[in-house]
Design a protein around this motif. Structure first.
Motif, mmCIF file in Angstrom:
data_model
loop_
_atom_site.group_PDB
_atom_site.id
_atom_site.type_symbol
_atom_site.label_atom_id
_atom_site.label_comp_id
_atom_site.label_asym_id
_atom_site.label_seq_id
_atom_site.Cartn_x
_atom_site.Cartn_y
_atom_site.Cartn_z
ATOM 1 N N PRO A 89 -13.517 168.439 -16.448
ATOM 2 C CA PRO A 89 -13.759 167.036 -16.108
ATOM 3 C C PRO A 89 -12.507 166.321 -15.616
ATOM 4 O O PRO A 89 -12.595 165.392 -14.809
ATOM 5 N N THR A 90 -11.324 166.735 -16.083
ATOM 6 C CA THR A 90 -10.085 166.145 -15.577
ATOM 7 C C THR A 90 -9.924 166.435 -14.096
ATOM 8 O O THR A 90 -9.535 165.556 -13.307
ATOM 9 N N TYR A 91 -10.226 167.650 -13.700
ATOM 10 C CA TYR A 91 -10.188 168.027 -12.283
ATOM 11 C C TYR A 91 -11.146 167.150 -11.484
ATOM 12 O O TYR A 91 -10.817 166.662 -10.393
ATOM 13 N N ARG A 92 -12.337 166.920 -12.029
ATOM 14 C CA ARG A 92 -13.349 166.130 -11.330
ATOM 15 C C ARG A 92 -12.922 164.669 -11.175
ATOM 16 O O ARG A 92 -13.124 164.066 -10.120
ATOM 17 N N VAL A 93 -12.332 164.085 -12.225
ATOM 18 C CA VAL A 93 -11.952 162.687 -12.119
ATOM 19 C C VAL A 93 -10.773 162.521 -11.155
ATOM 20 O O VAL A 93 -10.675 161.516 -10.441
ATOM 21 N N CYS A 94 -9.893 163.508 -11.091
ATOM 22 C CA CYS A 94 -8.795 163.471 -10.120
ATOM 23 C C CYS A 94 -9.335 163.617 -8.697
ATOM 24 O O CYS A 94 -8.877 162.939 -7.761
ATOM 25 N N LEU A 121 -16.287 175.398 -11.901
ATOM 26 C CA LEU A 121 -14.829 175.441 -11.768
ATOM 27 C C LEU A 121 -14.184 176.543 -12.606
ATOM 28 O O LEU A 121 -12.987 176.780 -12.484
ATOM 29 N N ILE A 122 -14.961 177.184 -13.437
ATOM 30 C CA ILE A 122 -14.395 178.143 -14.388
ATOM 31 C C ILE A 122 -13.547 179.209 -13.705
ATOM 32 O O ILE A 122 -12.428 179.511 -14.139
ATOM 33 N N ASP A 123 -14.041 179.767 -12.635
ATOM 34 C CA ASP A 123 -13.304 180.851 -11.976
ATOM 35 C C ASP A 123 -12.042 180.353 -11.282
ATOM 36 O O ASP A 123 -11.136 181.143 -11.002
ATOM 37 N N MET A 124 -11.966 179.044 -11.012
ATOM 38 C CA MET A 124 -10.808 178.479 -10.329
ATOM 39 C C MET A 124 -9.661 178.147 -11.286
ATOM 40 O O MET A 124 -8.487 178.126 -10.891
ATOM 41 N N LEU A 125 -9.967 177.908 -12.548
ATOM 42 C CA LEU A 125 -8.956 177.436 -13.494
ATOM 43 C C LEU A 125 -7.750 178.365 -13.646
ATOM 44 O O LEU A 125 -6.609 177.893 -13.669
ATOM 45 N N THR A 127 0.329 169.144 -18.861
ATOM 46 C CA THR A 127 0.093 170.291 -17.974
ATOM 47 C C THR A 127 -1.270 170.168 -17.315
ATOM 48 O O THR A 127 -1.418 170.373 -16.102
ATOM 49 N N LYS A 128 -2.269 169.833 -18.107
ATOM 50 C CA LYS A 128 -3.634 169.676 -17.589
ATOM 51 C C LYS A 128 -3.676 168.655 -16.463
ATOM 52 O O LYS A 128 -4.228 168.907 -15.381
ATOM 53 N N VAL A 129 -3.083 167.489 -16.708
ATOM 54 C CA VAL A 129 -3.158 166.400 -15.741
ATOM 55 C C VAL A 129 -2.314 166.693 -14.513
ATOM 56 O O VAL A 129 -2.725 166.405 -13.380
ATOM 57 N N ASP A 130 -1.127 167.267 -14.702
ATOM 58 C CA ASP A 130 -0.281 167.568 -13.535
ATOM 59 C C ASP A 130 -0.967 168.530 -12.583
ATOM 60 O O ASP A 130 -1.025 168.285 -11.372
ATOM 61 N N ARG A 131 -1.481 169.644 -13.088
ATOM 62 C CA ARG A 131 -2.085 170.629 -12.188
ATOM 63 C C ARG A 131 -3.389 170.105 -11.579
ATOM 64 O O ARG A 131 -3.659 170.308 -10.395
ATOM 65 N N ALA A 132 -4.209 169.416 -12.391
ATOM 66 C CA ALA A 132 -5.484 168.904 -11.878
ATOM 67 C C ALA A 132 -5.268 167.819 -10.834
ATOM 68 O O ALA A 132 -5.979 167.762 -9.818
ATOM 69 N N SER A 133 -4.295 166.952 -11.065
ATOM 70 C CA SER A 133 -4.035 165.870 -10.110
ATOM 71 C C SER A 133 -3.363 166.385 -8.848
ATOM 72 O O SER A 133 -3.742 166.014 -7.725
#
Length: 629
Positions: free
Chosen positions: A347-352, A328-332, A498-504
């Motif tokens: 991992p936040t992206y994955r759990v969402c 996911l590094i290149d996508m962040l 910010t992390k959770v909003d964008r990942a979710s």
């Protein structure tokens, strides 16, 4: 959950370009895949992408009054909308939908800018009032939902839910803000109200802004709410502390209203487990819970999540990912739009991603650490403050400044003093010391990192000013409450939410946060610090009162966190990628960094001489941002 966007001409009746607004709105399709529509009037255009949660077919946006005199676009949820609806109906307002958006529409008609005082929830709102030709923006009290805005050449004002929305406008100015770069390499994110761009801003949590005809510059946003900075001794009593569970259960309960599948994240930590415990007591059906595990025990918490799932018989799902899950590094960089360096975004992206397969709405435990003093660094900070109180600042500087230079040859020192960062912090006042201890790159490290030319552009600016700005509001607070307040204003908003909003939202998943209910915080933040941090145990009051509801091993085990093995990655499978990014031509020639220091950081880490993983990840994410510019 949704995405909003808009264009406003305060000094003319110019019609916004429809294609531009559509392009802006299309860039946030992920935030609302269920529907999208537009509102145009002389001088204004509003856009919306909808993720249907409540009143699935009956609350289209932009929503307007029958005479088009008022129009609203809204991202979020108003949890007290039924009570507000009843109150507004008693005042004569007619409703044609069953959702919360229409409540905002009529609340504006009744109370104007003060409508925000009546809203309990998470929200980013844009309201057009044709009678006054004004545009009103507001963001929820804790900043769960984002709001970006900019004034473009030609006096054209734009706003949206993500930076990528504004960047679609052909007039958007991409000039970088030098001070934001200094802030980023301190915090790992760009704190409110700024963005990485010189002429683009974030509306701060608890702020509103009214734009009126004839304005030729950005108005000053107005704060309408703040975290309480005084507390009553009544809240120190045992009876009041026992009230915590009742109040928290109520904050959870109002977030369980949805016309779509609902569940919760369950990490196995205290906060998410407390949320699941309350949910399980509020509904008869098993709660849908999701957990991410790692194939390395050091990073894996799934056994503790399973304890809670077993106790409450939840419909539990676990996905184990590899410790080397770094695809996911290149996508962040494209997900976050500006430099963002929290590696737990992966991992936040994955759990969402996993949760969205089962539910459309998920409750999370975010905010518990800030409200109840759960971070280990708080205990360390209080130890340092005890020493600060024993010695005057001048004497501390004389003692600890040279000791910091002698590190690491100080095995005789107390454990909490055996770190260069700690020695540096001891030579500072309390707030500066905390700033130093949480910095990804400390002031001396940023001094080495930046080029002479870039430091000249900073003109003496230091990211400590971010904390100093908020410090003036903490005069009535003790040292622990002060740093909690600082984290609620900076780290919680700029990093966690910010992390959770964008990942979710990348997965069209709505996340609700009971710990950040403003009424709950207005009560809970008044608990005396001794109730939350006792004998080195953080969140003591929450843990104690959750003992009847959660396993002891979940409540009192060592905090693990949601981390990834960066140090090993950079010496192993990502070694070449690290060099390709940090030592790219973009980084070496951008004029911001000293090339020799970039090379030194990479070399020292790969050789094992130092662990520079946090600094290198921050640099790698900055390179990713430059790559997209």
């Amino acid at each position: 959950m949704c995405g909003i966007a808009g264009i406003y001409f305060p000094t003319s009746q110019q019609q916004p370009d429809a294609d531009t607004l559509r392009q802006m709105n299309d860039s946030q399709l992920h935030r609302g895949p269920d529907a999208g529509d537009y509102f145009f009037a002389p001088g204004v255009g509003l856009a919306h992408r909808r993720l249907s949660i409540i009143d699935l077919d009956g609350s289209p946006q932009p929503m307007r009054t029958p005479d088009n005199s008022v129009c609203v676009v809204f991202n979020g949820e108003i949890y007290n909308f039924k009570e507000l609806r009843t109150e507004l109906q008693a005042k004569g307002y007619q409703f044609i939908s069953q959702g919360d958006t229409e409540t905002i529409l009529h609340a504006w008609r009744e109370w104007g800018v003060d409508c925000v005082h009546h809203l309990r929830g998470m929200f980013a709102i844009g309201i057009w009032d044709a009678k006054t030709q004004s545009l009103f923006l507001a963001r929820d009290r804790l900043g769960v939902k984002p709001m970006f805005y900019s004034l473009l050449p030609g006096n054209e004002f734009i706003f949206g839910s993500e930076l990528k929305v504004l960047k679609q406008h052909p007039k958007f100015d991409r000039t970088l803000r030098h001070t934001a770069i200094e802030d980023y390499f301190t915090f790992g994110y760009v704190p409110e109200p700024y963005t990485i761009y010189q002429h683009c801003f974030k509306l701060e949590p608890g702020y509103r802004m009214l734009l009126t005809p004839g304005m030729t510059s950005l108005p000053e946003p107005e704060q309408y709410w703040d975290i309480p900075t005084e507390w009553s001794k009544d809240v120190t009593s045992t009876e009041a502390q026992n009230e915590l569970v009742t109040r928290f259960k109520e904050a959870v309960g109002i977030r369980m209203v949805a016309d779509v599948p609902l569940g919760a994240f369950l990490s196995g930590g205290v906060d998410s487990s407390a949320v699941v415990a309350m949910m399980s007591q509020l509904q008869s059906e098993p709660v849908n819970t999701c957990a991410i595990g790692f194939d390395v025990p050091t990073f894996n918490e799934t056994e503790f999540a399973q304890m809670v799932a077993d106790r409450y018989h939840t419909n539990h799902s676990v996905q184990v990912v590899s410790q080397n899950d770094f695809e996911l590094i290149d996508m962040l960089p494209s997900l976050y739009d500006e430099p963002y360096a929290d590696s737990s975004a992966m991992p936040t992206y994955r759990v969402c991603q996993m949760a969205r397969k089962k539910v459309t709405v998920a409750l999370s435990g975010d905010g518990g650490d800030e409200v109840f003093a759960g971070y280990r660094r708080y205990n360390m900070h209080l130890h340092e403050d005890k020493v600060r109180n024993l010695l005057p600042l001048g004497l501390r500087k004389a003692i600890f400044t040279p000791l910091g230079k002698l590190y690491p040859k100080l095995d005789w020192a107390p454990k909490f003093l055996r770190a260069k960062t700690t020695f540096q912090s001891m030579a500072m006042d309390s707030v500066e010391g905390y700033h130093n201890s949480i910095s990804i790159l400390r002031a001396d490290e940023r001094e080495k990192l930046f080029s002479a030319d870039f430091k000249q552009k900073l003109n003496g600016y230091n990211s400590l000013q971010v904390f100093r700005r908020y410090q003036k509001n903490t005069q009535a607070l003790d040292p622990l409450k002060t740093v909690q307040y600082l984290d609620l204003k900076t780290y919680l908003v700029g990093d966690i939410l910010t992390k959770v909003d964008r990942a979710s939202m990348a997965h069209s998943l709505e996340v609700r946060v009971p710990f950040l209910d403003h009424k709950f915080i207005e009560w809970a933040f008044k608990l005396e610090s001794s109730a939350n941090l006792q004998n080195g145990v953080g969140k003591f009051s929450l843990k104690k009162l959750m003992e009847p509801h959660l396993p002891h091993d979940v409540l009192y085990r060592k905090k693990m966190g949601f981390s990834v093995p960066l140090a090993d990655w950079f010496r192993g499978p990502l070694q070449q990628k690290l060099q390709d990014c940090v030592l790219s031509e973009r980084m070496l020639s951008c004029g911001i960094f000293d090339p020799a220091q970039l090379k030194r950081l990479v070399k020292d880490h790969i050789s094992g001489l130092k662990d520079n993983s946090a600094s290198l990840w921050t640099l790698m994410m900055f390179d990713g941002f430059l790559r997209l510019e």
